[in-house]
Motif scaffolding. Structure first.
Motif, PDB file in Angstrom:
ATOM      1  N   ASP A  63       0.880  -1.161   0.000  1.00 36.71           N
ATOM      2  CA  ASP A  63       0.000   0.000   0.000  1.00 36.71           C
ATOM      3  C   ASP A  63       0.924   1.218   0.000  1.00 36.71           C
ATOM      4  N   TYR A  64       1.539   1.463  -1.158  1.00 36.31           N
ATOM      5  CA  TYR A  64       2.560   2.483  -1.332  1.00 36.31           C
ATOM      6  C   TYR A  64       2.009   3.591  -2.216  1.00 36.31           C
ATOM      7  N   HIS A  65       2.079   4.816  -1.723  1.00 35.83           N
ATOM      8  CA  HIS A  65       1.649   6.001  -2.469  1.00 35.83           C
ATOM      9  C   HIS A  65       2.859   6.886  -2.705  1.00 35.83           C
ATOM     10  N   PRO A  66       3.419   6.834  -3.921  1.00 33.18           N
ATOM     11  CA  PRO A  66       4.574   7.684  -4.208  1.00 33.18           C
ATOM     12  C   PRO A  66       4.171   9.135  -4.382  1.00 33.18           C
ATOM     13  N   TRP A  67       5.157   9.979  -4.494  1.00 29.82           N
ATOM     14  CA  TRP A  67       4.950  11.402  -4.667  1.00 29.82           C
ATOM     15  C   TRP A  67       4.155  11.672  -5.935  1.00 29.82           C
ATOM     16  N   ASP A  68       3.159  12.535  -5.822  1.00 30.01           N
ATOM     17  CA  ASP A  68       2.401  13.043  -6.962  1.00 30.01           C
ATOM     18  C   ASP A  68       2.565  14.552  -6.978  1.00 30.01           C
ATOM     19  N   ALA A  69       3.200  15.087  -8.013  1.00 31.28           N
ATOM     20  CA  ALA A  69       3.395  16.533  -8.128  1.00 31.28           C
ATOM     21  C   ALA A  69       2.062  17.194  -8.432  1.00 31.28           C
ATOM     22  N   PRO A  70       1.857  18.475  -8.275  1.00 30.72           N
ATOM     23  CA  PRO A  70       2.791  19.433  -7.680  1.00 30.72           C
ATOM     24  C   PRO A  70       2.548  19.546  -6.177  1.00 30.72           C
ATOM     25  N   ALA A  71       3.559  19.481  -5.436  1.00 38.99           N
ATOM     26  CA  ALA A  71       3.514  19.604  -3.981  1.00 38.99           C
ATOM     27  C   ALA A  71       4.924  19.354  -3.486  1.00 38.99           C
TER      28      ALA A  71
ATOM     29  N   THR B  59       7.703  17.096  -2.142  1.00 35.32           N
ATOM     30  CA  THR B  59       7.855  15.675  -2.381  1.00 35.32           C
ATOM     31  C   THR B  59       7.403  14.918  -1.143  1.00 35.32           C
ATOM     32  N   SER B  60       6.432  14.053  -1.317  1.00 31.49           N
ATOM     33  CA  SER B  60       5.905  13.293  -0.191  1.00 31.49           C
ATOM     34  C   SER B  60       5.494  11.918  -0.672  1.00 31.49           C
ATOM     35  N   GLY B  61       5.235  11.062   0.255  1.00 31.64           N
ATOM     36  CA  GLY B  61       4.773   9.731  -0.065  1.00 31.64           C
ATOM     37  C   GLY B  61       4.501   8.977   1.213  1.00 31.64           C
ATOM     38  N   SER B  62       3.827   7.836   1.070  1.00 35.07           N
ATOM     39  CA  SER B  62       3.539   7.043   2.256  1.00 35.07           C
ATOM     40  C   SER B  62       3.464   5.574   1.882  1.00 35.07           C
TER      41      SER B  62
END
Length: 170
Positions: free
Chosen positions: A75-83, A85-88
């Motif tokens: 259950d990996y959510h990579p960075w989605d621009a624009p923002a 850089t984040s992920g979980s």
């Protein structure tokens, strides 16, 4: 902020936990390393070609909590621009979920060279209700955020379709 000891003690560790430490295994790559603010504990999320591991505990000791799952089930959510850089990535065990989030913010120094500040936290939920949130100490030298996990997932034929649709196999 107090870590719910019932969360840790309620988890049944697999037979591998007796030999695991709070560090990544030699054949594994780091996803996120995190020193927990106000505690002598660390979080290590690591992965190899097939599995992800979540290890929480005192450095050099048997983890208080060790979870493992196949990358294909992540259950990996990579960075989605624009923002920033984040992920979980979220690990589950019984009624509990452990969401590990990382946030990277770039800010310029006076001379125009960018500086990266790293933030992170672990949100612990039970049956969807938040029972604790552990903050990571921001230490850029100790943080990683694994772009190579994204690469491994895409090499397996998985495609990130965004937060609304998640990962699909193509």
């Amino acid at each position: 902020m107090q870590f719910n000891k019932k969360v840790v003690t309620s988890i049944v560790l697999g037979p591998w936990a007796s030999t695991a430490t709070a560090d990544c295994a030699p054949a594994s790559d780091p996803f996120t390393f995190c020193d927990i603010a106000g505690r002598n504990t660390v979080l290590r999320v690591c992965f190899d070609d097939f599995n992800l591991t979540y290890s929480y505990g005192v450095p050099g000791e048997t983890p208080q909590l060790f979870l493992s799952e196949p990358i294909a089930d992540a259950d990996y959510h990579p960075w989605d621009a624009p923002a920033p850089t984040s992920g979980s990535i979220t690990f589950r065990s019984g009624d509990y979920a452990y969401e590990v989030a990382s946030l990277f913010v770039t800010q310029p120094f006076d001379d125009g060279i960018p500086s990266v500040t790293h933030f992170g936290w672990i949100t612990v939920t039970r049956n969807g209700e938040v029972v604790d949130k552990l903050e990571c100490r921001p230490e850029p030298a100790r943080y990683t955020y694994g772009g190579s996990l994204y690469e491994r997932m895409t090499a397996m034929g998985m495609v990130w379709k965004g937060y609304g649709r998640g990962w699909t196999v193509e």
